[in-house]
Design a protein around this motif. Structure first.
Motif, short mmCIF file in Angstrom:
data_model
loop_
_atom_site.label_atom_id
_atom_site.label_comp_id
_atom_site.label_asym_id
_atom_site.label_seq_id
_atom_site.Cartn_x
_atom_site.Cartn_y
_atom_site.Cartn_z
N ALA A 68 11.84 23.68 -9.59
CA ALA A 68 11.55 24.66 -8.54
C ALA A 68 11.51 23.97 -7.19
O ALA A 68 10.77 23.00 -7.01
N HIS A 69 12.32 24.47 -6.27
CA HIS A 69 12.29 24.00 -4.90
C HIS A 69 11.19 24.81 -4.22
O HIS A 69 11.18 26.04 -4.30
N ILE A 70 10.25 24.14 -3.57
CA ILE A 70 9.12 24.85 -2.98
C ILE A 70 9.49 25.28 -1.57
O ILE A 70 9.48 24.51 -0.63
N THR A 71 9.87 26.56 -1.48
CA THR A 71 10.34 27.15 -0.22
C THR A 71 9.38 28.27 0.16
O THR A 71 8.20 28.19 -0.16
N GLY A 72 9.88 29.31 0.80
CA GLY A 72 9.05 30.45 1.14
C GLY A 72 8.35 30.97 -0.11
O GLY A 72 8.98 31.15 -1.14
N GLY A 73 7.08 31.16 -0.04
CA GLY A 73 6.29 31.55 -1.21
C GLY A 73 5.44 30.39 -1.70
O GLY A 73 4.58 30.55 -2.56
N GLY A 74 5.69 29.21 -1.14
CA GLY A 74 4.86 28.05 -1.42
C GLY A 74 4.71 27.74 -2.90
O GLY A 74 5.57 28.06 -3.73
N LEU A 75 3.61 27.11 -3.24
CA LEU A 75 3.36 26.68 -4.61
C LEU A 75 3.01 27.86 -5.53
O LEU A 75 3.27 27.79 -6.73
N THR A 76 2.46 28.92 -4.98
CA THR A 76 2.03 30.02 -5.85
C THR A 76 3.18 30.90 -6.33
O THR A 76 3.08 31.48 -7.40
N GLU A 77 4.27 30.98 -5.58
CA GLU A 77 5.33 31.92 -5.96
C GLU A 77 6.61 31.27 -6.47
O GLU A 77 7.41 31.95 -7.10
N ASN A 78 6.83 30.00 -6.20
CA ASN A 78 8.12 29.40 -6.55
C ASN A 78 8.18 28.84 -7.97
O ASN A 78 9.14 29.08 -8.68
N ILE A 79 7.19 28.10 -8.38
CA ILE A 79 7.23 27.45 -9.70
C ILE A 79 7.20 28.49 -10.81
O ILE A 79 7.95 28.40 -11.79
N ILE A 80 6.36 29.50 -10.65
CA ILE A 80 6.18 30.49 -11.71
C ILE A 80 7.47 31.25 -12.02
O ILE A 80 7.65 31.77 -13.12
N ARG A 81 8.41 31.27 -11.09
CA ARG A 81 9.68 31.97 -11.31
C ARG A 81 10.48 31.38 -12.47
O ARG A 81 11.33 32.07 -13.04
N VAL A 82 10.27 30.11 -12.79
CA VAL A 82 11.02 29.47 -13.87
C VAL A 82 10.20 29.35 -15.15
O VAL A 82 10.64 28.71 -16.11
N VAL A 83 9.04 29.99 -15.18
CA VAL A 83 8.14 29.92 -16.34
C VAL A 83 8.18 31.25 -17.07
O VAL A 83 7.99 32.31 -16.46
N PRO A 84 8.43 31.23 -18.38
CA PRO A 84 8.50 32.49 -19.14
C PRO A 84 7.19 33.27 -19.12
O PRO A 84 6.11 32.70 -18.98
N GLU A 85 7.32 34.60 -19.24
CA GLU A 85 6.15 35.46 -19.36
C GLU A 85 5.27 34.93 -20.49
O GLU A 85 5.76 34.37 -21.47
N GLY A 86 3.99 35.13 -20.37
CA GLY A 86 3.05 34.66 -21.38
C GLY A 86 2.53 33.27 -21.10
O GLY A 86 1.58 32.81 -21.74
N LEU A 87 3.16 32.59 -20.13
CA LEU A 87 2.71 31.26 -19.74
C LEU A 87 2.29 31.29 -18.28
O LEU A 87 2.72 32.15 -17.51
N GLY A 88 1.45 30.34 -17.92
CA GLY A 88 0.99 30.24 -16.54
C GLY A 88 0.97 28.79 -16.09
O GLY A 88 1.44 27.89 -16.82
N LEU A 89 0.43 28.56 -14.92
CA LEU A 89 0.37 27.23 -14.35
C LEU A 89 -1.06 26.90 -13.96
O LEU A 89 -1.76 27.73 -13.38
N ASP A 90 -1.45 25.69 -14.28
CA ASP A 90 -2.74 25.17 -13.85
C ASP A 90 -2.44 23.98 -12.96
O ASP A 90 -2.00 22.93 -13.45
N ILE A 91 -2.59 24.15 -11.64
CA ILE A 91 -2.26 23.11 -10.67
C ILE A 91 -3.54 22.49 -10.15
O ILE A 91 -4.47 23.20 -9.72
N ASP A 92 -3.59 21.16 -10.18
CA ASP A 92 -4.75 20.41 -9.72
C ASP A 92 -4.49 19.95 -8.28
O ASP A 92 -3.77 18.98 -8.06
N ALA A 93 -5.08 20.65 -7.33
CA ALA A 93 -4.86 20.35 -5.91
C ALA A 93 -5.42 18.99 -5.50
O ALA A 93 -5.10 18.50 -4.42
N THR A 94 -6.23 18.37 -6.36
CA THR A 94 -6.77 17.05 -6.03
C THR A 94 -5.85 15.92 -6.50
O THR A 94 -6.14 14.75 -6.26
N SER A 95 -4.74 16.26 -7.12
CA SER A 95 -3.85 15.21 -7.66
C SER A 95 -2.95 14.59 -6.59
O SER A 95 -2.29 13.60 -6.85
N TRP A 96 -2.91 15.16 -5.42
CA TRP A 96 -2.21 14.56 -4.28
C TRP A 96 -3.03 14.88 -3.03
O TRP A 96 -3.87 15.78 -3.04
N THR A 97 -2.79 14.12 -1.98
CA THR A 97 -3.51 14.32 -0.73
C THR A 97 -2.70 15.23 0.19
O THR A 97 -1.51 14.99 0.41
#
Length: 168
Positions: A68-97
């Motif tokens: 996923a290229h992180i473009t308009g929609g940022g982290l909340t809307e871009n990655i999930i587009r390539v993830v099948p229904e029934g799955l989600g994302l758990d992103i750790d905002a502390t893993s990078w500065t």
């Protein structure tokens, strides 16, 4: 989820960037905490991922389950587009500065975390979805390609009635 560093805001959120910049008095020469000038950080050319990712795909194509290229929609809307229904994302905002230019935008614009994640790449320009047992090998290749990266989260089962993307 392996997040590859962005070079700055890229081309997203500039309506908001302009409003914040103008409201702050257009401080072009302001020096950010990393020593860069604000105007240089805001105008940094967009990192292009095509050539290094084509190389990565030659080596690890079967191990990369999504990109996923992180473009308009940022982290909340871009990655999930390539993830099948029934799955989600758990992103750790502390893993990078959060890079200084985004810290400045958030502070100066009084931008809530949720809006930052939805509007900007927040320092993550591209995301790879890779099985856990392939992360080390893909990380080694990203190191060889000199692409800064972090393991930023994982694909999880979606929780009924909850957002599919959780950033915390």
């Amino acid at each position: 989820l392996i997040g590859i560093a962005s070079s700055g805001p890229h081309s997203n959120g500039y309506s908001l960037v302009r409003r914040i910049y103008e409201r702050a008095g257009s401080p072009a020469d302001l020096v950010l905490e990393d020593g860069s000038k604000l105007v240089d950080a805001l105008m940094a050319p967009t990192r292009l991922y095509v050539k290094p990712l084509l190389s990565l795909l030659k080596t690890h194509g079967s191990a990369i389950h999504g990109m996923a290229h992180i473009t308009g929609g940022g982290l909340t809307e871009n990655i999930i587009r390539v993830v099948p229904e029934g799955l989600g994302l758990d992103i750790d905002a502390t893993s990078w500065t959060l890079p200084p230019v985004f810290q400045w935008l958030q502070r100066e614009g009084n931008v809530a975390d949720a809006e930052m994640w939805r509007t900007f790449n927040c320092g993550i320009g591209f995301v790879l979805l890779v099985p856990a047992d392939q992360v080390a090998a893909v990380n080694a290749s990203l190191d060889a390609l000199q692409l800064p990266h972090w393991q930023i989260g994982k694909v999880v089962e979606a929780v009924e009635g909850s957002e599919r993307v959780r950033i915390g």
